[in-house]
Structure formats: structure tokens, C-alpha cells
Design a protein around this motif. Sequence first.
Motif, mmCIF file in Angstrom:
data_model
loop_
_atom_site.group_PDB
_atom_site.id
_atom_site.type_symbol
_atom_site.label_atom_id
_atom_site.label_comp_id
_atom_site.label_asym_id
_atom_site.label_seq_id
_atom_site.Cartn_x
_atom_site.Cartn_y
_atom_site.Cartn_z
ATOM 1 N N GLU A 71 0.818 -1.232 0.000
ATOM 2 C CA GLU A 71 0.000 0.000 0.000
ATOM 3 C C GLU A 71 0.848 1.276 0.000
ATOM 4 O OE1 GLU A 71 -2.476 -0.487 3.441
ATOM 5 O OE2 GLU A 71 -3.439 -2.272 2.602
ATOM 6 N N GLY A 72 2.178 1.118 0.049
ATOM 7 C CA GLY A 72 3.033 2.296 -0.078
ATOM 8 C C GLY A 72 3.532 2.898 1.223
ATOM 9 N N VAL A 73 3.364 2.197 2.352
ATOM 10 C CA VAL A 73 3.925 2.684 3.623
ATOM 11 C C VAL A 73 5.454 2.587 3.545
ATOM 12 C CG1 VAL A 73 4.065 2.235 6.116
ATOM 13 C CG2 VAL A 73 1.873 2.046 4.929
ATOM 14 N N ASP A 74 6.146 3.520 4.209
ATOM 15 C CA ASP A 74 7.612 3.607 4.155
ATOM 16 C C ASP A 74 8.276 2.231 4.361
ATOM 17 O OD1 ASP A 74 10.357 4.001 4.775
ATOM 18 O OD2 ASP A 74 9.953 6.038 5.450
ATOM 19 N N PRO A 75 8.928 1.695 3.311
ATOM 20 C CA PRO A 75 9.476 0.333 3.424
ATOM 21 C C PRO A 75 10.592 0.206 4.449
ATOM 22 C CG PRO A 75 10.117 1.344 1.326
ATOM 23 C CD PRO A 75 9.117 2.258 1.960
ATOM 24 N N LEU A 111 -0.150 1.529 13.375
ATOM 25 C CA LEU A 111 0.752 2.316 12.528
ATOM 26 C C LEU A 111 -0.062 3.233 11.616
ATOM 27 C CD1 LEU A 111 3.761 2.705 11.673
ATOM 28 C CD2 LEU A 111 3.299 1.111 9.824
ATOM 29 N N GLY A 112 0.034 4.529 11.852
ATOM 30 C CA GLY A 112 -0.624 5.490 10.965
ATOM 31 C C GLY A 112 0.401 5.991 9.958
ATOM 32 N N GLN A 113 0.286 7.232 9.582
ATOM 33 C CA GLN A 113 1.296 7.834 8.713
ATOM 34 C C GLN A 113 2.521 8.131 9.571
ATOM 35 O OE1 GLN A 113 1.592 8.292 5.450
ATOM 36 N NE2 GLN A 113 -0.310 7.145 5.252
ATOM 37 N N ILE A 114 3.599 7.458 9.275
ATOM 38 C CA ILE A 114 4.799 7.648 10.088
ATOM 39 C C ILE A 114 5.870 8.327 9.253
ATOM 40 C CG2 ILE A 114 5.705 5.320 9.620
ATOM 41 C CD1 ILE A 114 6.618 5.383 12.643
ATOM 42 N N SER A 115 6.457 9.368 9.799
ATOM 43 C CA SER A 115 7.478 10.112 9.070
ATOM 44 C C SER A 115 8.737 10.174 9.926
ATOM 45 C CB SER A 115 6.955 11.523 8.772
ATOM 46 O OG SER A 115 7.939 12.247 8.092
ATOM 47 N N VAL A 116 9.821 9.619 9.411
ATOM 48 C CA VAL A 116 11.074 9.549 10.167
ATOM 49 C C VAL A 116 12.187 10.198 9.345
ATOM 50 C CG1 VAL A 116 12.762 7.971 11.217
ATOM 51 C CG2 VAL A 116 10.325 7.416 11.300
ATOM 52 N N LYS A 117 12.980 11.039 9.995
ATOM 53 C CA LYS A 117 14.080 11.727 9.306
ATOM 54 C C LYS A 117 15.113 10.725 8.813
ATOM 55 C CE LYS A 117 13.997 15.774 12.341
ATOM 56 N NZ LYS A 117 14.719 16.299 13.505
#
Length: 251
Positions: free
Chosen positions: A124-128, A205-211
Motif C-alpha cells: 500500500e506504499g507505507v515507508d518500506p 501504525l498510521g502515517q509515520i514520518s522519520v528523518k
Amino acid sequence: MLQKCEGIVIRSTDYGESNKIITIYTRELGKVGLMARGAKKPKSRLSAITQLLTYGSFLFQKTSGLGSLQQGETILSMRNIKEDIFLTAYASYIAELLDKSTENFEKNPFLFEFFKQTLQLLDEGVDPEILINIFEIKMLSVIGLHPQLDSCAVCGEKDGTFHFSIREGGFICHRCFEKDPYRLQISQNTVKLLRLFYHFDLNRLGQISVKEETKLELKNVIDAYYEEYSGLHLKSKRFLTQIDNLKGKFI
């Protein structure tokens, strides 16, 4: 004895002119090896169901050794993964990690759900990279490894600034830094994420954004810990590293 199971193909190997040997990870039985006769033939009814990473329903003759696949029906083909070389590399790695960490017929419905869910989120395109990190950390207990992530591995303190000590097998606090000059110096954000991923339910796990720098720290800690303690050396991991290096050139 005929057995029907839901499962995901985690390994597929050509055997002879027209056959395949596949390994499926199932909800009902754990890991199962099957002979799929004629599956290499383009018109075979077993051709699609025996492709790596296919999630389906399998009917097979169960034996103590290699079973015999009779028929199968695809539930989910994970098309986005299969059409993307990078996603295929990530998915192949978690499939091999699962394969090498489990024994045949060891039933673990939770692990099946977790693996299926990880693949679906990948599709589904979540950060691999983050999905892989979560999967690797969750697999540690399956392998029998339990890093100390709730407190300092040396003194047991729960508060303070933490780094990661491969030698001590977990977090090490600022009071004990001098005990391990080779500790991995990581940000406190990375500390939080390592702890979160270890105890975390993937359903949340929702939208997760990691530097990017945090991702690199996560990767370094997890890779070093696996290298030191797991005894696993996976071909797909080496390939994934090569693919990651290529990725920067394409994006």
C-alpha cells in the motif's frame, strides 16, 4: 491426508524441467514445504499461486516431509510489490528472514498475521525502511533474542540519556557510557523508536514520518545487533543493501 490452509509463498525454487518446490507460511500450520508438479509450465493452474509473495488458499497432501500441492487460489497477489524492484527486494528480505527464523510446522498465528500485515502495508506504499525495521525488531523474540530496551543494560536505570551497546545487548545510560567506549551514539528519538517498535502493535501504525538521519541510526543499530547475535547471514539482505545504494541514484 488433504489439508487446506491460507498461506503466503516465502520461497519458490525450480525443480527439474517443470516442477517447483515452494515454502508457504500458513496461519494454521506454520511453515510448510510443498512440491508443485508442473507449476513451471505457463499454462499450469499452479503457475500463479506458486509465485513468491503470493497470498492464497492452498489445498495439499500433507506428509511428514514435503507435501504435494493439489490446487490453490490467489487471495492477494501483492501486485505493487511485484512490479517494483525496490519493494520486491524489501519483501524478499522479510520473507527470507521469516523462513530462516522458523521451523516447519511450528504454528504461530500471530506471526502469520504480522507478516501478512507487513506485506500489505508495503504493497500500500507505507515507508518500506520503517516497515523493515519494525519487522526485524519484532522477529528478535522469535529467534530467541531479547535486547534490553526498557532500561540501562548495565545499571538498570530507566531515565537519562541512552546510547546502544552491542556488547551489553541493549541501551546503556549516560552514567555507564565509559563502560563501553564502542557504544553506538544515537539520538534520543532513535531510542524512543527502537523501544516503540519492540512493543508496538502494527495495527496502530498510521502515517509515520522519520528523518533520514534517524533511519540511518535505526539501521546501524539493528544491523549491528543482528550481526553480533542472530547467526543469520541472508542473501536477500546483501541484495537489499545493493538495491538501497542504487535507489539514491534513481530518485
